[in-house]
Scaffold this motif. Structure first.
Motif, PDB file in Angstrom:
ATOM      1  N   VAL A  10     161.027  58.867  96.610  1.00 12.92           N
ATOM      2  CA  VAL A  10     161.561  57.500  96.595  1.00 12.92           C
ATOM      3  C   VAL A  10     160.785  56.635  97.593  1.00 12.92           C
ATOM      4  O   VAL A  10     160.105  57.155  98.477  1.00 12.92           O
ATOM      5  CB  VAL A  10     163.064  57.489  96.943  1.00 12.92           C
ATOM      6  N   THR A  11     160.893  55.331  97.441  1.00 12.70           N
ATOM      7  CA  THR A  11     160.247  54.426  98.395  1.00 12.70           C
ATOM      8  C   THR A  11     161.170  54.084  99.546  1.00 12.70           C
ATOM      9  O   THR A  11     160.743  54.014 100.683  1.00 12.70           O
ATOM     10  CB  THR A  11     159.819  53.097  97.730  1.00 12.70           C
ATOM     11  N   ASP A  12     162.428  53.872  99.259  1.00 10.04           N
ATOM     12  CA  ASP A  12     163.399  53.439 100.256  1.00 10.04           C
ATOM     13  C   ASP A  12     164.565  54.426 100.245  1.00 10.04           C
ATOM     14  O   ASP A  12     165.387  54.411  99.325  1.00 10.04           O
ATOM     15  CB  ASP A  12     163.874  52.021  99.914  1.00 10.04           C
ATOM     16  N   ALA A  16     167.920  54.499  97.823  1.00  5.93           N
ATOM     17  CA  ALA A  16     168.088  55.638  96.921  1.00  5.93           C
ATOM     18  C   ALA A  16     169.386  56.389  97.232  1.00  5.93           C
ATOM     19  O   ALA A  16     170.111  56.789  96.319  1.00  5.93           O
ATOM     20  CB  ALA A  16     166.890  56.575  97.029  1.00  5.93           C
ATOM     21  N   THR A  56     159.800  60.976 101.017  1.00  2.00           N
ATOM     22  CA  THR A  56     158.811  59.892 101.053  1.00  2.00           C
ATOM     23  C   THR A  56     157.454  60.394 101.507  1.00  2.00           C
ATOM     24  O   THR A  56     156.531  59.604 101.633  1.00  2.00           O
ATOM     25  CB  THR A  56     159.273  58.789 102.028  1.00  2.00           C
ATOM     26  N   PRO A  63     156.748  57.797  94.295  1.00  2.00           N
ATOM     27  CA  PRO A  63     158.083  57.418  93.831  1.00  2.00           C
ATOM     28  C   PRO A  63     158.088  57.141  92.328  1.00  2.00           C
ATOM     29  O   PRO A  63     157.177  56.506  91.796  1.00  2.00           O
ATOM     30  CB  PRO A  63     158.389  56.152  94.633  1.00  2.00           C
ATOM     31  N   GLY A  64     159.092  57.679  91.657  1.00  2.00           N
ATOM     32  CA  GLY A  64     159.222  57.502  90.217  1.00  2.00           C
ATOM     33  C   GLY A  64     158.527  58.556  89.385  1.00  2.00           C
ATOM     34  O   GLY A  64     158.587  58.515  88.164  1.00  2.00           O
ATOM     35  N   ASP A 108     163.703  53.828  91.721  1.00  3.41           N
ATOM     36  CA  ASP A 108     162.248  53.992  91.734  1.00  3.41           C
ATOM     37  C   ASP A 108     161.677  54.406  90.390  1.00  3.41           C
ATOM     38  O   ASP A 108     160.467  54.517  90.242  1.00  3.41           O
ATOM     39  CB  ASP A 108     161.848  55.025  92.798  1.00  3.41           C
TER      40      ASP A 108
END
Length: 126
Positions: A10-12, A16, A56, A63-64, A108
């Motif tokens: 994930v980015t955040d 998330a 991360t 992410p994704g 994401d």
């Protein structure tokens, strides 16, 4: 040897975590700092099973990039309605020989399948 933890990139992590707890209904097992810039957030379905770590730090896992993780439920129609009410964009319920399912993505773009699996013994008698 059961699967213990599945990493989901994930980015955040905070965003998330909110999605996985408030929308998917997972339970937080751990949410701890890992140094100054990282957090270890580990989640689990309410009825136990393998856990999910929101990560991360894997360059090879942007992410994704995770697709096809599956959560099993007893009543796909009720879960589909619950997910939609919680704000998730869910696909229509589809039916296959292995079960009935809906699909959705986290913020994401990681893809999840929520399925009511067919009992394999029932499939053999069809």
């Amino acid at each position: 040897m059961p699967i213990a933890i599945v990493s989901v990139p994930v980015t955040d992590v905070a965003r998330a975590r909110t999605f996985y707890v408030e929308t998917l209904g997972l339970v937080v097992l751990r949410d701890e700092a890992m140094g100054p810039d990282m957090r270890w957030v580990q989640l689990q379905p309410k009825d136990s099973g393998a856990t999910v770590a929101l990560v991360t730090w894997f360059d090879a896992m942007p992410p994704g990039s995770v697709q096809g993780l599956m959560l099993a439920v007893d009543d796909i129609d009720a879960e589909h309605a619950r997910l939609a009410a919680a704000g998730a964009t869910v696909s229509p319920v589809d039916e296959q020989p292995w079960g009935r399912f809906t699909m959705l993505q986290d913020p994401d773009g990681n893809g999840w399948i929520v399925a009511q699996l067919t009992n394999p013994d029932e499939v053999k008698t069809r």
